[in-house]
Design a protein around this motif. Structure first.
Motif, PDB file in Angstrom:
ATOM      1  N   ASP A  44       0.764  -1.126   0.012  1.00 55.61           N
ATOM      2  CA  ASP A  44       0.008   0.014   0.064  1.00 55.61           C
ATOM      3  C   ASP A  44       0.897   1.345  -0.104  1.00 55.61           C
ATOM      4  OD1 ASP A  44      -2.310  -1.756   0.333  1.00 55.61           O
ATOM      5  OD2 ASP A  44      -2.396  -1.257   2.278  1.00 55.61           O
ATOM      6  N   VAL A  45       1.934   1.180   0.671  1.00 52.63           N
ATOM      7  CA  VAL A  45       2.975   2.328   0.775  1.00 52.63           C
ATOM      8  C   VAL A  45       4.193   2.215  -0.261  1.00 52.63           C
ATOM      9  CG1 VAL A  45       2.247   3.007   2.821  1.00 52.63           C
ATOM     10  CG2 VAL A  45       4.016   1.228   2.842  1.00 52.63           C
ATOM     11  N   GLY A  46       4.246   1.300  -1.356  1.00 52.64           N
ATOM     12  CA  GLY A  46       5.272   1.091  -2.235  1.00 52.64           C
ATOM     13  C   GLY A  46       6.591   0.377  -1.671  1.00 52.64           C
ATOM     14  N   LEU A  47       6.231  -0.434  -0.559  1.00 51.38           N
ATOM     15  CA  LEU A  47       7.224  -1.315  -0.303  1.00 51.38           C
ATOM     16  C   LEU A  47       7.119  -2.840  -0.556  1.00 51.38           C
ATOM     17  CD1 LEU A  47       7.413  -0.129   3.563  1.00 51.38           C
ATOM     18  CD2 LEU A  47       9.128   0.566   1.653  1.00 51.38           C
ATOM     19  N   PRO A  48       8.336  -3.383  -0.890  1.00 43.70           N
ATOM     20  CA  PRO A  48       8.227  -4.914  -1.056  1.00 43.70           C
ATOM     21  C   PRO A  48       7.687  -5.710   0.085  1.00 43.70           C
ATOM     22  CG  PRO A  48      10.426  -4.227  -0.586  1.00 43.70           C
ATOM     23  CD  PRO A  48       9.784  -2.890  -0.477  1.00 43.70           C
ATOM     24  N   PRO A  49       6.987  -6.705  -0.019  1.00 41.23           N
ATOM     25  CA  PRO A  49       6.668  -7.550   0.854  1.00 41.23           C
ATOM     26  C   PRO A  49       7.359  -8.086   1.726  1.00 41.23           C
ATOM     27  CG  PRO A  49       6.283  -8.633  -1.131  1.00 41.23           C
ATOM     28  CD  PRO A  49       6.742  -7.518  -1.696  1.00 41.23           C
ATOM     29  N   GLY A  50       8.757  -8.440   1.234  1.00 38.20           N
ATOM     30  CA  GLY A  50       9.905  -9.071   2.127  1.00 38.20           C
ATOM     31  C   GLY A  50       9.255 -10.490   2.668  1.00 38.20           C
ATOM     32  N   PHE A  51      10.164 -11.098   3.663  1.00 39.64           N
ATOM     33  CA  PHE A  51       9.980 -12.188   4.105  1.00 39.64           C
ATOM     34  C   PHE A  51      10.130 -12.425   5.420  1.00 39.64           C
ATOM     35  CE2 PHE A  51      12.053 -12.729  -0.119  1.00 39.64           C
ATOM     36  CZ  PHE A  51      11.112 -13.567  -0.838  1.00 39.64           C
ATOM     37  N   ARG A  52       9.585 -13.335   6.139  1.00 41.81           N
ATOM     38  CA  ARG A  52       9.574 -13.505   7.622  1.00 41.81           C
ATOM     39  C   ARG A  52       8.834 -12.486   8.375  1.00 41.81           C
ATOM     40  NH1 ARG A  52      15.975 -15.232   8.533  1.00 41.81           N
ATOM     41  NH2 ARG A  52      16.012 -17.122   7.134  1.00 41.81           N
ATOM     42  N   ARG A  53       7.898 -12.031   7.866  1.00 39.68           N
ATOM     43  CA  ARG A  53       6.998 -11.001   8.637  1.00 39.68           C
ATOM     44  C   ARG A  53       5.988 -11.644   9.546  1.00 39.68           C
ATOM     45  NH1 ARG A  53       6.200  -5.680   7.076  1.00 39.68           N
ATOM     46  NH2 ARG A  53       7.592  -5.163   5.183  1.00 39.68           N
ATOM     47  N   ARG A  54       6.298 -11.397  11.076  1.00 47.38           N
ATOM     48  CA  ARG A  54       5.469 -12.322  11.924  1.00 47.38           C
ATOM     49  C   ARG A  54       4.380 -11.710  12.230  1.00 47.38           C
ATOM     50  NH1 ARG A  54      10.037 -12.139  16.510  1.00 47.38           N
ATOM     51  NH2 ARG A  54      10.200  -9.885  15.701  1.00 47.38           N
ATOM     52  N   THR A  55       4.123 -10.424  11.689  1.00 42.19           N
ATOM     53  CA  THR A  55       2.876 -10.067  12.144  1.00 42.19           C
ATOM     54  C   THR A  55       2.354  -9.053  10.817  1.00 42.19           C
ATOM     55  OG1 THR A  55       4.100  -7.792  12.823  1.00 42.19           O
ATOM     56  CG2 THR A  55       3.182  -9.438  14.580  1.00 42.19           C
ATOM     57  N   PRO A  56       0.945  -8.853  10.752  1.00 39.40           N
ATOM     58  CA  PRO A  56       0.451  -8.225   9.418  1.00 39.40           C
ATOM     59  C   PRO A  56       0.867  -6.734   9.414  1.00 39.40           C
ATOM     60  CG  PRO A  56      -1.243  -8.605  10.988  1.00 39.40           C
ATOM     61  CD  PRO A  56      -0.085  -9.463  11.571  1.00 39.40           C
ATOM     62  N   GLY A  57       0.918  -6.147   8.452  1.00 44.97           N
ATOM     63  CA  GLY A  57       1.025  -4.749   8.231  1.00 44.97           C
ATOM     64  C   GLY A  57       2.505  -4.398   8.161  1.00 44.97           C
ATOM     65  N   LEU A  58       2.520  -2.994   8.563  1.00 45.48           N
ATOM     66  CA  LEU A  58       4.106  -2.325   8.457  1.00 45.48           C
ATOM     67  C   LEU A  58       4.744  -2.755   9.944  1.00 45.48           C
ATOM     68  CD1 LEU A  58       3.495   1.139   6.822  1.00 45.48           C
ATOM     69  CD2 LEU A  58       4.142  -0.689   5.946  1.00 45.48           C
ATOM     70  N   ARG A  59       6.123  -2.633   9.716  1.00 41.86           N
ATOM     71  CA  ARG A  59       6.935  -2.759  10.812  1.00 41.86           C
ATOM     72  C   ARG A  59       7.069  -1.502  11.479  1.00 41.86           C
ATOM     73  NH1 ARG A  59      10.282  -5.971   7.250  1.00 41.86           N
ATOM     74  NH2 ARG A  59      10.207  -8.313   7.805  1.00 41.86           N
ATOM     75  N   ARG A  60       7.659  -1.271  12.796  1.00 46.41           N
ATOM     76  CA  ARG A  60       7.563  -0.173  13.347  1.00 46.41           C
ATOM     77  C   ARG A  60       8.844   0.858  12.563  1.00 46.41           C
ATOM     78  NH1 ARG A  60       8.407  -1.995  19.834  1.00 46.41           N
ATOM     79  NH2 ARG A  60       5.961  -2.129  20.144  1.00 46.41           N
ATOM     80  N   GLU A  61       9.720   0.320  12.152  1.00 46.00           N
ATOM     81  CA  GLU A  61      10.894   0.944  11.619  1.00 46.00           C
ATOM     82  C   GLU A  61      10.391   1.632  10.284  1.00 46.00           C
ATOM     83  OE1 GLU A  61      12.172  -3.437  11.237  1.00 46.00           O
ATOM     84  OE2 GLU A  61      11.205  -2.126  12.869  1.00 46.00           O
ATOM     85  N   GLU A  62       9.305   0.747   9.591  1.00 53.64           N
ATOM     86  CA  GLU A  62       8.803   1.184   8.247  1.00 53.64           C
ATOM     87  C   GLU A  62       8.025   2.300   8.421  1.00 53.64           C
ATOM     88  OE1 GLU A  62       8.904  -3.148   5.871  1.00 53.64           O
ATOM     89  OE2 GLU A  62       7.256  -2.451   7.242  1.00 53.64           O
ATOM     90  N   VAL A  63       7.189   2.437   9.679  1.00 52.26           N
ATOM     91  CA  VAL A  63       6.414   3.529   9.881  1.00 52.26           C
ATOM     92  C   VAL A  63       7.267   4.764  10.081  1.00 52.26           C
ATOM     93  CG1 VAL A  63       4.779   4.477  11.466  1.00 52.26           C
ATOM     94  CG2 VAL A  63       4.447   2.287  10.786  1.00 52.26           C
ATOM     95  N   ALA A  64       8.209   4.401  10.825  1.00 52.39           N
ATOM     96  CA  ALA A  64       9.261   5.763  11.240  1.00 52.39           C
ATOM     97  C   ALA A  64       9.891   6.277   9.974  1.00 52.39           C
ATOM     98  CB  ALA A  64      10.478   4.920  12.318  1.00 52.39           C
ATOM     99  N   GLN A  65      10.392   5.410   9.115  1.00 55.59           N
ATOM    100  CA  GLN A  65      10.941   5.764   7.941  1.00 55.59           C
ATOM    101  C   GLN A  65      10.176   6.862   7.031  1.00 55.59           C
ATOM    102  OE1 GLN A  65      12.341   2.482   5.447  1.00 55.59           O
ATOM    103  NE2 GLN A  65      13.187   3.983   3.851  1.00 55.59           N
ATOM    104  N   LEU A  66       9.045   6.179   6.834  1.00 56.71           N
ATOM    105  CA  LEU A  66       8.030   6.788   6.044  1.00 56.71           C
ATOM    106  C   LEU A  66       7.472   8.118   6.647  1.00 56.71           C
ATOM    107  CD1 LEU A  66       5.721   3.786   5.056  1.00 56.71           C
ATOM    108  CD2 LEU A  66       7.320   5.068   3.449  1.00 56.71           C
ATOM    109  N   ALA A  67       7.283   8.203   8.013  1.00 57.25           N
ATOM    110  CA  ALA A  67       6.843   9.379   8.506  1.00 57.25           C
ATOM    111  C   ALA A  67       8.131  10.308   8.832  1.00 57.25           C
ATOM    112  CB  ALA A  67       6.433   9.191  10.094  1.00 57.25           C
ATOM    113  N   GLY A  68       9.323   9.963   8.457  1.00 54.80           N
ATOM    114  CA  GLY A  68      10.472  10.729   8.880  1.00 54.80           C
ATOM    115  C   GLY A  68      10.788  11.175  10.497  1.00 54.80           C
ATOM    116  N   VAL A  69      10.343  10.119  11.261  1.00 55.91           N
ATOM    117  CA  VAL A  69      10.869  10.339  12.499  1.00 55.91           C
ATOM    118  C   VAL A  69      11.840   9.246  12.807  1.00 55.91           C
ATOM    119  CG1 VAL A  69       8.603  11.324  13.032  1.00 55.91           C
ATOM    120  CG2 VAL A  69       8.873   8.614  13.414  1.00 55.91           C
ATOM    121  N   GLY A  70      12.620   9.376  14.049  1.00 58.66           N
ATOM    122  CA  GLY A  70      13.471   8.283  14.607  1.00 58.66           C
ATOM    123  C   GLY A  70      12.917   7.059  14.891  1.00 58.66           C
TER     124      GLY A  70
END
Length: 290
Positions: A44-70
């Protein structure tokens, strides 16, 4: 380092101590962020699905990167830590998590960032409001507060719901009737599609009342009485009252289809008049025959 800086250790240490309502508000904020993050797919936000996702949705670090916060800062926020939150940061997070207007307001309120003035309930009902309810007859109408307590009704409303309860109504609360009352699905035809919005509007209002015994007790009792309500409550969806179509079945009458409209009440910031207008000729004849 991103454009929006992470908080320093000194800044965190100087934050006000959480306690009572503030501690509950931070916990609610943490759960809300996790729930919203889990519904955004990487694609939904232009990121590859990746592997070994233990939970649905975005990871915390992905939210931080997209929002421009640490990453550390966002992690602390989602953990309910005692950190200062600016409107700039919350706006970026709301944009990343694709929050709508109601969800964005809910986020700001939970983070205690001033964008709206907290509303207060008013105990007394002005005579003018009661007169309006009477003037709306024969249309059914009631007065609700933000917890869905029924504060007042007119004759049209009482006629529409006169056989709603098998016994005397004890709770005088719409949500309690819809989730706990026996046989309610046989009376409220399209209740299943209405329940998520009912819970969503309650969740949005709950942000005004975190830590208040009357509210927390009501939510706890309703969760214990209805597993379905508990499941919907755990989704952290928020919504605002909106016009909708509701269908009720009455013995000997059939299905009545009505347009439900919420009207704000000046001077009662958390109360609203809900009116029911007929959608079809069958319903119109029944209402005006009363």
């Amino acid at each position: 380092m991103t454009a929006i800086e992470e908080p320093t250790a000194r800044r965190v240490a100087s934050a006000p101590a959480a306690g009572g309502g503030r501690g509950e508000r931070r916990a609610e904020l943490a759960e809300f962020l996790r729930a919203r993050r889990s519904r955004i797919r990487p694609a939904d936000v232009g990121l590859p699905p990746g592997f070994r996702r233990r939970t649905p949705g975005l990871r915390r670090e992905e939210v931080a990167q997209l929002a421009g916060v640490g990453v550390t800062w966002y992690t602390w926020l989602e953990q309910g830590r005692k950190i200062h939150v600016s409107s700039q940061v919350l706006t970026a997070i709301a944009r990343t998590l694709r929050l709508d207007e109601t969800e964005r307001e809910h986020l700001f309120r939970l983070a205690e960032t001033p964008t709206v003035v907290p509303a207060a309930e008013q105990a007394t009902i002005p005579d003018a409001v009661l007169e309006i309810l009477t003037a709306l007859e024969p249309l059914p109408a009631n007065l609700l507060n933000s917890r869905y307590d029924v504060l007042a009704t007119n004759a049209g409303y009482r006629r529409l719901f006169e056989d709603w309860h098998d016994g005397e109504c004890q709770m005088h609360n719409v949500l309690w009737c819809c989730f706990v009352e026996a046989g309610v699905e046989s009376r409220f035809v399209n209740l299943a599609e209405q329940k998520p919005r009912l819970v969503g509007t309650l969740r949005a209002s709950f942000a005004h009342h975190l830590g208040e015994p009357a509210w927390t007790g009501f939510i706890r009792e309703l969760c214990e009485a209805s597993p379905e309500f508990e499941r919907l409550w755990a989704r952290h969806d928020v919504a605002q009252p909106a016009a909708t179509i509701k269908q009720f079945r009455r013995p000997g009458t059939g299905i009545l289809t009505l347009h439900s409209t919420s009207l704000a009440v000046a001077g009662m910031s958390e109360a609203r008049i809900v009116t029911y207008t007929p959608v079809d000729e069958h319903t119109r004849r029944w209402i005006h025959a009363g």
